[in-house]
Design an enzyme around this catalytic site. Sequence first.
Site, PDB file in Angstrom:
ATOM      1  N   ASP A 251     -34.042  -1.789 -11.583  1.00 19.83           N
ATOM      2  CA  ASP A 251     -34.365  -2.243 -10.224  1.00 19.83           C
ATOM      3  C   ASP A 251     -33.632  -1.317  -9.256  1.00 19.83           C
ATOM      4  O   ASP A 251     -33.061  -0.291  -9.676  1.00 19.83           O
ATOM      5  CB  ASP A 251     -33.965  -3.721 -10.032  1.00 19.83           C
ATOM      6  CG  ASP A 251     -34.911  -4.437  -9.072  1.00 19.83           C
ATOM      7  OD1 ASP A 251     -35.053  -3.975  -7.934  1.00 19.83           O
ATOM      8  OD2 ASP A 251     -35.523  -5.437  -9.474  1.00 19.83           O
TER       9      ASP A 251
ATOM     10  N   GLU B 201     -43.779  -6.544  -5.148  1.00 18.31           N
ATOM     11  CA  GLU B 201     -43.117  -6.145  -3.896  1.00 18.31           C
ATOM     12  C   GLU B 201     -43.054  -4.619  -3.734  1.00 18.31           C
ATOM     13  O   GLU B 201     -41.995  -4.065  -3.402  1.00 18.31           O
ATOM     14  CB  GLU B 201     -41.700  -6.746  -3.859  1.00 18.31           C
ATOM     15  CG  GLU B 201     -41.732  -8.265  -3.867  1.00 18.31           C
ATOM     16  CD  GLU B 201     -40.352  -8.902  -3.919  1.00 18.31           C
ATOM     17  OE1 GLU B 201     -40.193  -9.962  -3.311  1.00 18.31           O
ATOM     18  OE2 GLU B 201     -39.439  -8.355  -4.581  1.00 18.31           O
TER      19      GLU B 201
ATOM     20  N   HIS C 239     -39.328  -1.166  -6.335  1.00 16.49           N
ATOM     21  CA  HIS C 239     -38.023  -1.555  -6.905  1.00 16.49           C
ATOM     22  C   HIS C 239     -37.437  -0.427  -7.765  1.00 16.49           C
ATOM     23  O   HIS C 239     -36.833  -0.679  -8.806  1.00 16.49           O
ATOM     24  CB  HIS C 239     -38.168  -2.818  -7.768  1.00 16.49           C
ATOM     25  CG  HIS C 239     -38.285  -4.078  -6.952  1.00 16.49           C
ATOM     26  ND1 HIS C 239     -37.199  -4.770  -6.480  1.00 16.49           N
ATOM     27  CD2 HIS C 239     -39.367  -4.769  -6.528  1.00 16.49           C
ATOM     28  CE1 HIS C 239     -37.604  -5.839  -5.804  1.00 16.49           C
ATOM     29  NE2 HIS C 239     -38.918  -5.852  -5.816  1.00 16.49           N
TER      30      HIS C 239
END
Length: 659
Positions: free
Chosen positions: A228, A378, A302
């Site tokens: 991440d 995202e 990410h």
Amino acid sequence: MPSRWDEIHDSLTLGVENPADVPFTKLIEQYMKKLTHLLLLLATTTVLAQNASLNIIPQPVEIQQLVGSFTLGKATTIGYNRAEAKPVADMLARHLSTPTGFALSAKEGKAAAIYLSLNAKSNDRIGKEGYTLEVGAKSVTIAANQPAGLFYGMQTLLQLFPKEIESTTSAKVFWTVPAVRITDYPRFGWRGLMLDVSRHFFPKEDVKKYIDEMVRYKYNTFHWHLTDDNGWRIEIKSLPKLTEVGAWRVERAGHFGDRAAVQPGEKATYGGFYTHEDIREIVKYAAERNVTIVPEIEMPGHSMAALAAYPELSCTDEKVYVNPGTGFADWFGNGTFRVNMENTLNPSDEKVYEFVDKVLTEVAQLFPNPYIHVGGDECYKGYWKEDAGCQALMKKLGIRHVEDLQGYFMGRVEKMLQAKGKKLFGWDEILEGGLSPGATVMSWRGMKGGIEAAHLGHDVVMTPTTYVYIDYCQGDPTIDPPIYAFLRCQKSYSFEPVPEGVDAKLILGGQANLWTEQIPTLRYAEYMTYPRAWALSEVFWSQKKDKNWDNFAKRMEAHFQRSDVAGKNYSKAVYDPIVRTKMENGKLVLTLASEVPGLDIYYTIDDTMPDNYSTKSSGNPVTLPDGPITLRVQAYRNGQPIGHLITLKRRQLEDRAGN
Ligand code: ACM
């Protein structure tokens, strides 16, 4: 074999087709025989709809509590019938040896008091992971079709022992197990827990301990969120900078998301990663406990830790740092956001696909399971929109919306995975760019994505934030450290993974997700995971018809005591009063409640400390007086305070009402 219910039913009927044809004395004789049999059965059997006094989590499918008990002693023998059963039998012997202080070991052969038996003929009712467990005065038998079933039978047996069985040193108690007959098998094949090791790094031994604990509650899938923005945690030998640079960040204290930016020249000292050897060791460790590991390599968003190592893979090629917990994105509600520091791979650059292929080649070799999770959530497209390469690619592909570039990217990733014999798994955003039929979807933004995916024929794992995001704070936000949102244990317990109108076969199961922005240690990971993961184990394993919060709450409290003996952490937020307010005609209206049954809730609004002589809540709404009042609430049980004192000023009470 007929169940005891069948036997009882049978003894209530004569089994005579036409009683009028049978002489009266014969009928009476038959009745007396049946009656004697019935009385005997009732004397020796209690069939429990809920395991009221046994406290097993998750609730087994069927339990018959019998009269009597089995007591383990230092001469108790443990045996098994086939070599495949040996690992579980050895594990059981090890589990029992420490707290009892008895030197127990397992041997192949029939003559053993505790006997683990792989069925010669498959018992179709219990499937691959189910088991039967029979405890009598002289013997304990666990039978299953496969070692996984023996393993779960062992977990249930351990829960039947006194709580001291959890002790890490030898304890002096009678090791007595109540006589029972249990038939048990899971509702879902996917019973997952996700651990994010990027936001905080959890060393190999912590990961093993996390797995040890989840399997006690019959979870079978460990989703390992390995990469991440805040750290890359898996060694990729062909891309050494991923861990030389990407696994380390500057150390910062304070609330994650509010931390200060990295200054040039600062040393990156916080982090860590797993070598190939570590990963193989953990995969093996998990497999020995019937746990499949699903690795997650986040892309294309990410990816800040990867870009810190290889900045040329972004659109801007700008140097970024492994993020130490700064707030680098603006969230506008309704799911929209802007990322102010690039964290996405550039989908128009062939170098990116070479990079992804190298990563996935090594990941595919390390993890034997068919799935590799590639994230997809995202992903901010703002840098793509401004990038000439992305624009040219869109033109070439005839794509009008930049959002569709993610579909192109995922399509290429899926082909790479297929070439390595693997299946693509992703968060529900992967639906947005169009998906190939083999992709599996993890629905996290509620159930919507999962429902849509199932309607398109994809397999789905349900992980909606509203029920299973166990990083959310679980008690009153004035007590538990606040994070994005709020999720009580009782709400988790109410989760139903199969929505109406969806083909249940496509719902593989469910999973709880532990993101670790605010979880720096294993001990705190335990606090956030339990008891909610106990509640969810019952959602994923037990029969839907057996769901009963009050009954679960009682068993949960017994497991609190077991955890205390084991020295394991868990949250007691279920004892904290639930404070709800609303505004009615300009007045504050207060309602108090509790999660666990049997608590009395007392409160004051006169700036005094509440005790069990203060005003007791009836549970009904009360209108509070105007003025600068402060509410103080405390739960009691049997005259003793339990849980936290909650203190809320008028302003906070109004905020809670949505004012
Ligand atoms: C997620 O929680 N962003 C999958």
